[in-house]
Design a protein around this motif. Sequence first.
Motif, PDB file in Angstrom:
ATOM      1  N   UNK A 270      19.793   5.144  40.167  1.00 14.79           N
ATOM      2  CA  UNK A 270      20.274   4.856  41.520  1.00 14.79           C
ATOM      3  C   UNK A 270      19.531   3.685  42.178  1.00 14.79           C
ATOM      4  N   UNK A 271      18.559   3.129  41.417  1.00 14.02           N
ATOM      5  CA  UNK A 271      17.788   1.982  41.927  1.00 14.02           C
ATOM      6  C   UNK A 271      17.160   2.290  43.286  1.00 14.02           C
ATOM      7  N   UNK A 272      16.498   3.437  43.363  1.00 19.48           N
ATOM      8  CA  UNK A 272      15.839   3.867  44.590  1.00 19.48           C
ATOM      9  C   UNK A 272      14.339   3.989  44.360  1.00 19.48           C
ATOM     10  N   UNK A 409      18.834  16.567  45.832  1.00 23.32           N
ATOM     11  CA  UNK A 409      19.286  15.615  46.866  1.00 23.32           C
ATOM     12  C   UNK A 409      19.771  14.320  46.219  1.00 23.32           C
ATOM     13  N   UNK A 410      19.014  13.799  45.259  1.00 20.35           N
ATOM     14  CA  UNK A 410      19.404  12.570  44.582  1.00 20.35           C
ATOM     15  C   UNK A 410      20.739  12.728  43.860  1.00 20.35           C
ATOM     16  N   UNK A 411      20.971  13.922  43.306  1.00 19.86           N
ATOM     17  CA  UNK A 411      22.206  14.165  42.550  1.00 19.86           C
ATOM     18  C   UNK A 411      23.435  14.070  43.440  1.00 19.86           C
ATOM     19  N   UNK A 412      23.241  14.293  44.728  1.00 20.27           N
ATOM     20  CA  UNK A 412      24.373  14.278  45.646  1.00 20.27           C
ATOM     21  C   UNK A 412      24.579  12.923  46.315  1.00 20.27           C
ATOM     22  N   UNK A 413      23.662  12.000  46.089  1.00 16.71           N
ATOM     23  CA  UNK A 413      23.787  10.671  46.708  1.00 16.71           C
ATOM     24  C   UNK A 413      24.730   9.798  45.893  1.00 16.71           C
TER      25      UNK A 413
END
Length: 413
Positions: A270-272, A409-413
């Motif tokens: 996700x490049x976060x 949380x990341x999985x839902x972004x």
Amino acid sequence: MNAEIIAVGTELLLGQIANTNAQFLSIVLARIGINVFYHSVVGDNQARLIEVIETANKRSDLIIFTGGLGPTKDDLTKETVASVLSLRLAEDSNVLNKIDSYFKRQNRQMTENNRKQALVIEGSTVLQNDFGTAPGIALSKNDRIYMLFPGPPSELKPMFNNYGRPFLLEQLEIKEHIESRVLKFFGIGESQLETEVLDLIDAQSNPTIAPLIEDGEATLRLTAKDLSFEKATKMLDEVERAIQNRVGQYFYGYNGSTLYKEVFELLKTKKMTVSSAESLTGGGFANELTNFAGSSSVFKGSIVCYDTEVKRNILKVPNDVIAAHGVVSQECAQYMAENVRQLLNTDIGISFTGVAGPDKQEGKPVGTVFVGIAINGKKTKIFTLNLAGSRSGIRTKSVKYGYFHLLKILSRI
């Protein structure tokens, strides 16, 4: 075909080396449809080895020995197996020549006791050793298969793959595939996980479902057997779907994965970027993430704010918040997460504050933990944990819960 693995060597019983050979053999045997039902370890003692062999003869079709094929007096596997089977040992000239050549290549003198390694059990198939001197042995007797391998893994593994496996495949009338898949869960105990899928466990014979626990996490190992690899995989897919429908909210990965690895990979995808503010965990979150090569692309840094003054002066948690709620609070966790994100200019800020023990803090019991996750442009989430265990265990669990909630949380972004 049901198999048993017998490891020979006093050094194994003393804990001087780990029995990795048994693990390797169990994995590769499963792939060709052979069940391994027993692992045994016995020291360099002939009387006790005879007892183990006699027990194995009563319950196993395939008996595999590792170790005890060397040149010294305490290497007695070959002699003992031959004695139990009432077979004699004979010197194999081809093996002797290879041993002699091995020593010449090493510019070493072959001592007389090395001739012992050229003795093989009559009527057996010799398994060539490409990386050492002691050959392996394979034979059938009394409707059983006996296989003897040297102890060093660097010799055993290539010997099995190149010579032992082909020998076994010739003995198998039916060549089945056994495929396994491990589902990993967090935030649910082993007993609760088993309860949620107990009817599936009771109803299944193929695939089978086995609950396990590892490092405080619950897992389910699914195993399917079929002549077709594709059919075995399809069977695993079907039973996994049934399991995910019930406890999918706790699922995070497969096989050898970890919470830390899953978060690292998702951050990269996700490049976060993330930064952490850590009180009771003392940098534990940062430590796990920076274990991965390339973590600098997703992780900017951590502020270990163990002392209240660091929370106040560096992370700018307001005095009135600390006075009203304390440093072990949802409010403090929120400021820590939001402010570390801004200070280190990352997409995500994660915070940990709580009581690891041994004593209460601010009137809050040991195991009270707050995890904050602040993401740019989104409402900060605070997770309240009530953990049990030792001081070290609470700290480790806190880090894992942080990773688990961040992963979801990341999985839902």
